[in-house]
Design an enzyme around this catalytic site. Structure first.
Site, short mmCIF file in Angstrom:
data_model
loop_
_atom_site.label_atom_id
_atom_site.label_comp_id
_atom_site.label_asym_id
_atom_site.label_seq_id
_atom_site.Cartn_x
_atom_site.Cartn_y
_atom_site.Cartn_z
N LYS A 11 0.85 -1.20 0.00
CA LYS A 11 0.00 0.00 0.00
C LYS A 11 0.88 1.24 0.00
CE LYS A 11 0.76 1.42 4.47
NZ LYS A 11 1.61 2.54 4.78
N ASP A 141 -2.39 -2.10 10.04
CA ASP A 141 -2.53 -2.10 8.58
C ASP A 141 -3.09 -3.41 8.03
OD1 ASP A 141 -1.58 0.46 8.19
OD2 ASP A 141 0.49 -0.16 7.82
P1 ATP Z 1 4.05 -0.52 7.81
O1 ATP Z 1 3.89 0.30 6.56
O2 ATP Z 1 2.86 -1.42 8.11
O3 ATP Z 1 4.54 0.23 9.00
P2 ATP Z 1 6.56 -1.38 6.78
O4 ATP Z 1 6.36 -1.55 5.32
O5 ATP Z 1 7.16 -0.09 7.23
O6 ATP Z 1 5.17 -1.60 7.49
P3 ATP Z 1 7.48 -4.08 7.02
O7 ATP Z 1 8.04 -4.35 5.67
O8 ATP Z 1 6.19 -4.71 7.36
O9 ATP Z 1 7.43 -2.52 7.33
O10 ATP Z 1 8.62 -4.51 8.07
C1 ATP Z 1 8.76 -3.97 9.37
C2 ATP Z 1 9.65 -4.90 10.20
O11 ATP Z 1 8.89 -6.08 10.48
C3 ATP Z 1 10.90 -5.36 9.47
O12 ATP Z 1 12.00 -4.69 9.98
C4 ATP Z 1 10.99 -6.86 9.71
O13 ATP Z 1 12.08 -7.20 10.52
C5 ATP Z 1 9.72 -7.24 10.46
N1 ATP Z 1 8.93 -8.31 9.81
C6 ATP Z 1 8.26 -9.28 10.45
N2 ATP Z 1 7.59 -10.06 9.59
C7 ATP Z 1 7.83 -9.58 8.36
C8 ATP Z 1 7.39 -9.96 7.05
N3 ATP Z 1 6.59 -11.02 6.85
N4 ATP Z 1 7.78 -9.21 6.02
C9 ATP Z 1 8.57 -8.11 6.22
N5 ATP Z 1 9.03 -7.74 7.42
C10 ATP Z 1 8.66 -8.44 8.49
#
Ligand code: ATP
Length: 316
Positions: A11, A141
């Site tokens: 997203k 989210d």
């Molecule tokens: P959001 O936009 O919901 O805040 P994000 O895109 O910033 O999420 P993610 O890619 O979901 O962040 O990753 C955040 C942290 O979660 C990473 O540093 C990672 O270590 C951990 N993590 C746990 N499970 C997963 C997964 N399935 N995929 C990616 N990261 C994961």
């Protein structure tokens, strides 16, 4: 038994406004969330054990119980223990294409795919609303990642109200591989710096959310007018992330200088996206940015708005 394969879409935030504090420690938000067709593929295979195992080749994705996809499977196993006993454990393979810790909800999308996939594998018959409610216990989210499309999200981001869907608006998106912004850090820093201006009164909070709902961004979305949408892009978290991450600011300024419709950081960053007039413009902007920033640490994608949540690619 054959695996079930699902696509889990990232997203972007077309709009993110922090309006106040919540008694549970989270922030009261008004966001407009948009699915894009940058997706991870999730493969779920029953493994005839009583274990849940995560496989993923991406070095930043944990393989243990901290993986949110693992937590989603555990949640299903504990909520539907009879089905878990009957069907046994699962191997969950994550083919990662969504940049990690990027403000693109990659982890949340993976968790949403597990909820949808396990519902089908175990014939649980849960509705989308029920899956969203389960998802809200895993992360703010996750409900959006189940639903997908274009949505206005309030509360801590888990209360969803669908908006007219936006199809085929082309986007160019950039993320420095080695740069990660912690969502918790961004919100805590924002509270430290701007908490004084938060709305305190519950009725005023509701009024502010309603004002966004009837405001210019939602109107622009109803008109499906990409230029109008681009002019209304907003993200409060830029106020704390851009000053501390000059590379993100530079990328945003570079996008803006190329004549895109509009540009903004997504979520807590550090991804920056730009809305474009056409696929050709998005490809051209990607090329221009690559010419200026040759650093291969910067990943660039051409993607587009997408109208659906989790999609099943194949099932037995
Ligand atoms: P959001 O936009 O919901 O805040 P994000 O895109 O910033 O999420 P993610 O890619 O979901 O962040 O990753 C955040 C942290 O979660 C990473 O540093 C990672 O270590 C951990 N993590 C746990 N499970 C997963 C997964 N399935 N995929 C990616 N990261 C994961």
């Amino acid at each position: 038994m054959k695996p079930i394969i699902l696509e889990a879409f990232a997203k972007i935030n077309l709009y993110l406004e922090i309006i106040g504090d919540r008694p549970d420690g989270y922030h009261e938000l008004v966001m407009i969330l948009q699915s894009i067709d940058l997706a991870d593929q999730i493969e779920i295979t029953p493994n005839s054990t009583d274990d849940i195992r995560i496989e993923c080749a991406h070095p930043q994705v944990p393989l243990d119980k901290t993986n949110i996809a693992y937590r989603a499977a555990k949640l299903m196993a504990s909520e539907f223990s009879d089905a878990f006993v009957k069907h046994g454990g699962l191997n969950i393979t994550i083919h990662k294409h969504i940049p990690v810790a990027a403000g693109l909800a990659g982890g949340s999308a993976n968790a949403a795919a597990v909820l949808v996939g396990v519902n089908l594998l175990w014939n649980l018959g849960l509705t989308q609303i029920e899956l969203e409610e389960l998802g809200a216990t895993l992360g703010s989210d996750v409900p959006f990642c189940v639903a997908g499309g274009t949505v206005i999200a309030t509360g801590r981001g888990e209360q969803l109200s669908p908006l007219p869907s936006l199809d085929n608006i082309y986007i160019v998106l950039g993320k420095y591989r080695s740069l990660a912004v912690s969502t918790a850090w961004a919100y805590t820093t924002y509270r430290q710096q701007f908490g004084n201006s938060y709305i305190k009164d519950t009725q005023d909070l509701a009024a502010r959310a309603a004002a966004v709902h009837s405001g210019p961004m939602v109107k622009a979305i109803s008109h499906k007018d990409a230029l109008e949408i681009a002019q209304q892009l907003h993200n409060d978290l830029e106020r704390v992330v851009l000053p501390t991450h000059p590379q993100v600011l530079q990328l945003r300024e570079l996008f803006a200088s190329t004549g895109v419709l509009g540009t903004m950081m997504s979520g807590s960053g550090p991804s920056v996206f730009a809305l474009c007039e056409s696929k050709q413009q998005a490809e051209h902007v990607k090329h221009l940015v690559r010419e200026t920033i040759s650093d291969q640490d910067l990943e660039l994608f051409v993607t587009r708005t997408h109208t659906h949540g989790i999609q099943v690619v194949s099932s037995s």
